[in-house]
Design an enzyme around this catalytic site. Structure first.
Site, PDB file in Angstrom:
ATOM      1  N   GLY A 141       1.781  -6.690  -2.149  1.00 46.36           N
ATOM      2  CA  GLY A 141       0.361  -7.051  -2.089  1.00 46.36           C
ATOM      3  C   GLY A 141      -0.052  -7.234  -0.645  1.00 46.36           C
ATOM      4  CE  LYS A 177       3.453  -7.559   5.977  1.00 48.87           C
ATOM      5  NZ  LYS A 177       3.929  -6.524   6.943  1.00 48.87           N
ATOM      6  CE  LYS A 212      -0.986 -15.778  -0.776  1.00 48.54           C
ATOM      7  NZ  LYS A 212      -1.664 -16.746  -1.685  1.00 48.54           N
ATOM      8  CG  ASP A 230     -11.009 -16.874  -7.586  1.00 52.27           C
ATOM      9  OD1 ASP A 230     -10.441 -16.271  -6.668  1.00 52.27           O
ATOM     10  OD2 ASP A 230     -11.846 -16.350  -8.334  1.00 52.27           O
TER      11      ASP A 230
HETATM   12  C1  LIG Z   1       3.596 -14.733  -4.488  1.00 47.56           C
HETATM   13  C2  LIG Z   1       2.651 -14.282  -5.577  1.00 47.56           C
HETATM   14  C3  LIG Z   1       2.152 -15.456  -6.402  1.00 47.56           C
HETATM   15  C4  LIG Z   1       1.503 -13.534  -4.979  1.00 47.56           C
HETATM   16  O1  LIG Z   1       0.691 -14.016  -4.164  1.00 47.56           O
HETATM   17  N1  LIG Z   1       1.469 -12.260  -5.443  1.00 47.56           N
HETATM   18  C5  LIG Z   1       0.452 -11.284  -5.088  1.00 47.56           C
HETATM   19  C6  LIG Z   1       0.980  -9.938  -4.735  1.00 47.56           C
HETATM   20  C7  LIG Z   1       0.345  -8.951  -5.456  1.00 47.56           C
HETATM   21  C8  LIG Z   1      -0.500  -9.620  -6.421  1.00 47.56           C
HETATM   22  C9  LIG Z   1      -1.333  -9.110  -7.443  1.00 47.56           C
HETATM   23  O2  LIG Z   1      -1.462  -7.766  -7.624  1.00 47.56           O
HETATM   24  C10 LIG Z   1      -2.030 -10.000  -8.262  1.00 47.56           C
HETATM   25  C11 LIG Z   1      -1.906 -11.372  -8.060  1.00 47.56           C
HETATM   26  C12 LIG Z   1      -1.070 -11.905  -7.063  1.00 47.56           C
HETATM   27  C13 LIG Z   1      -0.418 -10.996  -6.259  1.00 47.56           C
HETATM   28  C14 LIG Z   1       2.498 -12.039  -6.320  1.00 47.56           C
HETATM   29  N2  LIG Z   1       2.793 -10.908  -6.990  1.00 47.56           N
HETATM   30  C15 LIG Z   1       3.853 -10.964  -7.852  1.00 47.56           C
HETATM   31  N3  LIG Z   1       4.183  -9.865  -8.573  1.00 47.56           N
HETATM   32  C16 LIG Z   1       3.689  -8.567  -8.464  1.00 47.56           C
HETATM   33  C17 LIG Z   1       4.549  -7.510  -8.787  1.00 47.56           C
HETATM   34  C18 LIG Z   1       4.115  -6.197  -8.679  1.00 47.56           C
HETATM   35  C19 LIG Z   1       2.812  -5.922  -8.262  1.00 47.56           C
HETATM   36  C20 LIG Z   1       1.935  -6.979  -7.972  1.00 47.56           C
HETATM   37  C21 LIG Z   1       2.371  -8.299  -8.075  1.00 47.56           C
HETATM   38  N4  LIG Z   1       4.606 -12.081  -8.034  1.00 47.56           N
HETATM   39  C22 LIG Z   1       4.312 -13.219  -7.341  1.00 47.56           C
HETATM   40  C23 LIG Z   1       3.243 -13.215  -6.440  1.00 47.56           C
END
Ligand SMILES: CC1(C)C(=O)N([C@H]2C=Cc3c(O)cccc32)c2nc(Nc3ccccc3)ncc21
Length: 329
Positions: free
Chosen positions: A26, A32, A48, A141
């Site tokens: 992300g 990032k 993060k 949110d």
């Molecule tokens: C640390 C934390 C909580 C976070 O900040 N993100 C971001 C990053 C991408 C994204 C999103 O696409 C939607 C919500 C949060 C997020 C996370 N994303 C994931 N999995 C994931 C796995 C494949 C694709 C997208 C997300 N696990 C934990 C987190």
């Protein structure tokens, strides 16, 4: 300083603390998120990464507040905070990794859910939000993009960037959140109570899970605000009356009359065991030799072999029809 800063930003880090950085999952304006692996246990985590140089002090203050909020939250449906690593350049927030991406992505790719599946997900979401409200924390949110899914398809509430402490009785006044999920009082810029704002967003999330679209979706903020003010939304034919009733209690414009989380948790739709979607009809194997049916059909003047032939050849003739009608009893 400049030299070391350039050196830092130029080299793509591969390790942070006891974690091996893998791919980026992300990317936001200010942060990032990378998939990483805890070297000793092999456990996957999501880190993060915040470049402190690019942040104003108020942004950093908000981030430190987000971290403080998360340190105090321990719930199966809320993303866990494992560790915070900081140096002069960057802030690394090590959190639980949800491998199933987010609910928005899931709904866009798999379409809307059965009410049974939506009920399971919604129970988890409401449980996580109630846990926060009981700690005087509102999310503000809530949306499908912030609801992650782990490998067992359990909900993991993420992104407490905007979460804030609320003191009962004192009103919040910062506009935040995402318009299609925002309650009327937020869109009106009025002072508002935290919990009812989250309840409204929960209604939008429930509607999205059960229908696959947003209840209020004006092309412009003005049109969206009008729709929310009217509180008019389309109810598709397949939505159960219990689900409709629950949504009608959530999408109430006056926040004082709107359902509370307790009302939602005690609503019939949250308790009733939804009939799985009509079981797909499984064609029973044809029983061409049901003696009773054949005997009766013979008694109606048909020869045994005529019946047998017409059944095997699927002649939809009267012999076949008589047999099928009898079988259909
Ligand atoms: C640390 C934390 C909580 C976070 O900040 N993100 C971001 C990053 C991408 C994204 C999103 O696409 C939607 C919500 C949060 C997020 C996370 N994303 C994931 N999995 C994931 C796995 C494949 C694709 C997208 C997300 N696990 C934990 C987190």
């Amino acid at each position: 300083m400049l030299q070391s800063h350039l050196a830092f930003s130029a080299v793509e880090e591969t390790h942070v603390g006891r974690y091996h950085l893998l791919r980026t999952i992300g990317k936001g304006a200010s942060a990032k998120v990378k998939l990483a692996q805890h070297i000793i246990t092999g456990q996957e985590v999501a880190i993060k990464i915040i470049d402190k140089i690019q942040h104003t002090s108020s942004d950093l203050h908000r981030l430190y507040r987000e971290i403080e909020i998360m340190k105090d939250l321990h719930h199966p449906n809320i993303v866990k905070l494992f560790e915070v690593i900081e140096n002069e350049h960057a802030l690394y927030i090590v959190m639980e990794y949800a491998s199933g991406r987010d609910l928005f992505y899931h709904l866009v790719n798999h379409g809307f859910m059965s009410e049974k599946e939506a009920q399971t997900k919604f129970q988890q979401i409401v449980s996580a939000v109630k846990y926060c409200h009981d700690k005087r924390i509102v999310h503000r949110d809530l949306k499908t993009e912030n609801l992650l899914l782990d490998k067992r398809m359990n909900i993991k509430l993420a992104d407490f960037g905007l979460g804030t402490e609320f003191i009962t009785g004192s009103k919040l006044d910062t506009f935040c959140g995402t318009p299609p999920y925002s309650a009327r009082e937020l869109l009106q810029g009025e002072k508002y109570d935290g919990p009812p704002v989250d309840v409204w967003s929960l209604g939008v999330i429930l509607y999205f899970m059960v229908t696959g679209s947003l209840p209020f979706r004006g092309k412009t903020l003005t049109k969206l605000r009008e729709q929310v003010l009217q509180g008019q939304y389309h109810v598709p034919f397949h939505m159960s009356s219990q689900c409709q009733h629950l949504l009608s209690k959530i999408f109430i414009r006056d926040p004082r009359k709107r359902a509370t989380l307790e009302d939602i948790l005690s609503h019939l739709w949250m308790k009733v065991s939804h009939e799985e979607k009509q079981k797909l009809y499984v064609q029973p194997l044809p029983d061409y030799d049901n003696h009773w049916h054949t005997e009766v059909t013979v008694n109606t003047g048909y020869m045994q072999e005529d019946i047998h032939d017409s059944l095997l050849n699927h002649n939809y003739n009267d012999a076949n029809a008589t047999y099928l009608i009898l079988r259909h009893d």
